[in-house]
Design an enzyme around this catalytic site. Structure first.
Site, PDB file in Angstrom:
ATOM      1  N   GLY A 158      30.423 -23.542 -18.513  1.00  0.00           N
ATOM      2  CA  GLY A 158      31.063 -24.524 -17.643  1.00  0.00           C
ATOM      3  C   GLY A 158      32.540 -24.775 -17.851  1.00  0.00           C
ATOM      4  O   GLY A 158      33.097 -25.687 -17.232  1.00  0.00           O
ATOM      5  N   GLY A 159      33.203 -23.979 -18.688  1.00  0.00           N
ATOM      6  CA  GLY A 159      34.639 -24.199 -18.929  1.00  0.00           C
ATOM      7  C   GLY A 159      35.456 -24.116 -17.646  1.00  0.00           C
ATOM      8  O   GLY A 159      36.269 -25.005 -17.351  1.00  0.00           O
ATOM      9  N   ARG A 215      22.021 -21.283 -20.465  1.00  0.00           N
ATOM     10  CA  ARG A 215      23.440 -21.466 -20.096  1.00  0.00           C
ATOM     11  C   ARG A 215      23.556 -22.560 -19.024  1.00  0.00           C
ATOM     12  O   ARG A 215      24.542 -23.289 -18.987  1.00  0.00           O
ATOM     13  CB  ARG A 215      24.055 -20.166 -19.569  1.00  0.00           C
ATOM     14  CG  ARG A 215      23.995 -19.013 -20.553  1.00  0.00           C
ATOM     15  CD  ARG A 215      25.131 -18.996 -21.505  1.00  0.00           C
ATOM     16  NE  ARG A 215      26.358 -18.490 -20.952  1.00  0.00           N
ATOM     17  CZ  ARG A 215      27.405 -18.120 -21.681  1.00  0.00           C
ATOM     18  NH1 ARG A 215      27.361 -18.210 -22.996  1.00  0.00           N
ATOM     19  NH2 ARG A 215      28.504 -17.686 -21.115  1.00  0.00           N
ATOM     20  N   ASP A 220      19.871 -15.855  -9.607  1.00  0.00           N
ATOM     21  CA  ASP A 220      20.556 -14.582  -9.781  1.00  0.00           C
ATOM     22  C   ASP A 220      21.670 -14.527  -8.732  1.00  0.00           C
ATOM     23  O   ASP A 220      21.391 -14.545  -7.520  1.00  0.00           O
ATOM     24  CB  ASP A 220      19.561 -13.417  -9.585  1.00  0.00           C
ATOM     25  CG  ASP A 220      20.205 -12.079  -9.914  1.00  0.00           C
ATOM     26  OD1 ASP A 220      21.439 -11.949  -9.791  1.00  0.00           O
ATOM     27  OD2 ASP A 220      19.462 -11.162 -10.296  1.00  0.00           O
ATOM     28  N   GLY A 221      22.910 -14.477  -9.196  1.00  0.00           N
ATOM     29  CA  GLY A 221      24.060 -14.501  -8.272  1.00  0.00           C
ATOM     30  C   GLY A 221      24.013 -13.389  -7.236  1.00  0.00           C
ATOM     31  O   GLY A 221      24.567 -13.521  -6.145  1.00  0.00           O
ATOM     32  N   ASP A 242      33.096 -14.929 -12.325  1.00  0.00           N
ATOM     33  CA  ASP A 242      33.475 -14.736 -13.732  1.00  0.00           C
ATOM     34  C   ASP A 242      32.288 -14.055 -14.421  1.00  0.00           C
ATOM     35  O   ASP A 242      31.431 -14.718 -14.991  1.00  0.00           O
ATOM     36  CB  ASP A 242      33.768 -16.117 -14.347  1.00  0.00           C
ATOM     37  CG  ASP A 242      34.313 -16.024 -15.755  1.00  0.00           C
ATOM     38  OD1 ASP A 242      35.056 -15.068 -16.046  1.00  0.00           O
ATOM     39  OD2 ASP A 242      33.991 -16.911 -16.577  1.00  0.00           O
ATOM     40  N   CYS A 289      36.332 -11.182 -19.632  1.00  0.00           N
ATOM     41  CA  CYS A 289      37.103 -11.356 -20.877  1.00  0.00           C
ATOM     42  C   CYS A 289      37.021 -10.049 -21.664  1.00  0.00           C
ATOM     43  O   CYS A 289      36.748 -10.041 -22.851  1.00  0.00           O
ATOM     44  CB  CYS A 289      36.651 -12.573 -21.670  1.00  0.00           C
ATOM     45  SG  CYS A 289      34.896 -12.694 -21.921  1.00  0.00           S
TER      46      CYS A 289
END
Ligand SMILES: C[S@@+](CC[C@H](N)C(=O)[O-])C[C@H]1O[C@@H](n2cnc3c(N)ncnc32)[C@H](O)[C@@H]1O
Length: 381
Positions: A182-183, A206, A234-235, A252, A307
């Site tokens: 959640g950042g 998560r 599931d995105g 992301d 990342c």
């Protein structure tokens, strides 16, 4: 009996001895293989990165490598929903600065190129404090204010960049496709202009962490009024969903989380048991990006981020998704330049020199943020 010392005979003897030696060696090795200590996943990650990133980054790799193997630097994302005046003056007294407002007042480290007309949008309500370059002091843990809301959130300051690049404007609807823990969801909400935010993550644990983050940082009224909607889907399903038409979509994606893979054994994707999962990452990432493109309205923006330094997970995924969006969905997508945006923040972060598409923050001992890759896409049709 005469001894055969002809070259042919000697060659045969030598060959036989060598074969015997190799067999013995392999025999012993096979026996060891069952009992030998497993190589740490962090070692496997370093070996993999040395092989691939030395080719990809060339002379830059040794310095990036040292950065990634050293303690990373945090930023403190200020919680605009909490009482923060004491915290902010405390940050100033320690020499910290909000890198976003500073970027708007400082002269860029690199002069903008004359031919670059791309916008450098900044959602100015977001504040993220960092210690100066080369200062490796740490922030203390955040504390609750009188209403029980935590006053800042510690994160890699470079992970605020994808949110800033998305450039959320008043009244926008936003989909955060892979949101846990959640950042970036929290950073999106700090703009205080989002009309509706849908935060989703496939993983149950998560999603629980995402809920916990929102509860620790947002007033109960905001959570009750339905501005934020949290799901655990599931995105990739968004390609078949009718909940589309978002102004902004953040994708992301799960990746090799390079820094984590070098430093932590726990949940390390370089464990041999996870090889297949790791190899399938670019496919999963591309499917998630296509789902994100499908979820955006025509004219809306999609921000893809990882990342990782990996070209396979960054530029290649973007290029593949852009062409598949056209071929399979009949949707035209344009890559948006982030050149001016990068120039604006070049005092704080080290950026890689011109990836094929998108921008990449490189870890550096003096500014040990990242790696963060981001690419902004606009859905044209
Ligand atoms: C890089 S993390 C997201 C970090 C988050 N945006 C933040 O700033 O805190 C990637 C997330 O993708 C989630 N994920 C993995 N596969 C997914 C899928 N198929 N659909 C949606 N989320 C997925 C993982 O559970 C993980 O939380």
């Amino acid at each position: 009996m005469a001894v055969d010392i002809s070259p042919r005979f000697l060659f045969k003897r030598i060959k036989h001895s060598v074969c015997f030696f190799i067999q013995r060696r392999n025999h012993v090795k096979t026996k060891w293989a069952g009992t030998r200590a497993k190589r740490p996943a962090t070692d496997l990650a370093l070996q993999h990165f040395d092989a691939t990133y030395s080719l990809q980054l060339g002379d830059l790799w040794p310095s990036v490598r040292i950065g990634m193997l050293s303690e990373k630097k945090y930023g403190a994302l200020v919680n605009n929903f909490a009482s923060t005046s004491d915290v902010i003056s405390g940050f100033h007294s320690k020499g910290c600065r909000d890198f976003i407002s500073a970027a708007l007042t400082e002269k860029p480290a690199v002069e903008p190129e004359l031919h670059d007309h791309s916008a450098a949008p900044v959602s100015s309500n977001i504040q993220c404090f960092v210690f100066p370059r080369g200062d490796i002091s740490r922030f203390k843990s955040a504390r609750p204010d009188s209403n029980g809301l935590l006053n800042y959130y510690l994160l890699d300051a470079a992970s605020v960049l994808p949110v800033l690049a998305l450039d959320v404007q008043p009244g926008h609807s936003v989909l955060d496709l892979c949101a846990g823990p959640g950042g970036k969801t929290l950073a999106l909400l700090q703009t205080q202009v989002v009309r509706f935010l849908w935060a989703n993550d496939l993983s149950g644990p998560r999603t629980v962490r995402l809920h916990r983050t929102l509860q620790s940082y947002l007033p109960r009224e905001l959570l009750m009024e339905g501005t934020v909607h949290v799901t655990s889907l599931d995105g990739r399903q968004w390609r078949n969903k009718e909940d589309t038409g978002f102004d902004k979509v953040l994708v992301d994606v799960p990746c090799t989380t390079d820094r984590h893979s070098l430093m932590e054994e726990e949940n390390n994707i370089f464990k041999r048991s996870r090889t297949k999962e790791r190899q399938m990452l670019p496919l999963l990432q591309m499917e998630l990006l296509l789902a994100g493109i499908h979820a955006a309205r025509p004219g809306g923006d999609v921000l893809y981020s990882t990342c990782s330094l990996s070209q396979l997970q960054n530029e290649c995924v973007v290029q593949q998704a852009v062409s598949l969006a056209q071929q399979e969905m009949g949707v035209r997508v344009e890559v948006q330049s982030l050149c001016s945006f990068v120039q604006l923040f070049s005092h704080t972060f080290h950026f890689a020199p011109q990836p094929a598409v998108g921008e990449l923050v490189l870890p550096h001992l003096c500014a040990n943020f990242g790696p963060i890759y981001m690419c902004k896409l606009r859905r044209m049709s």
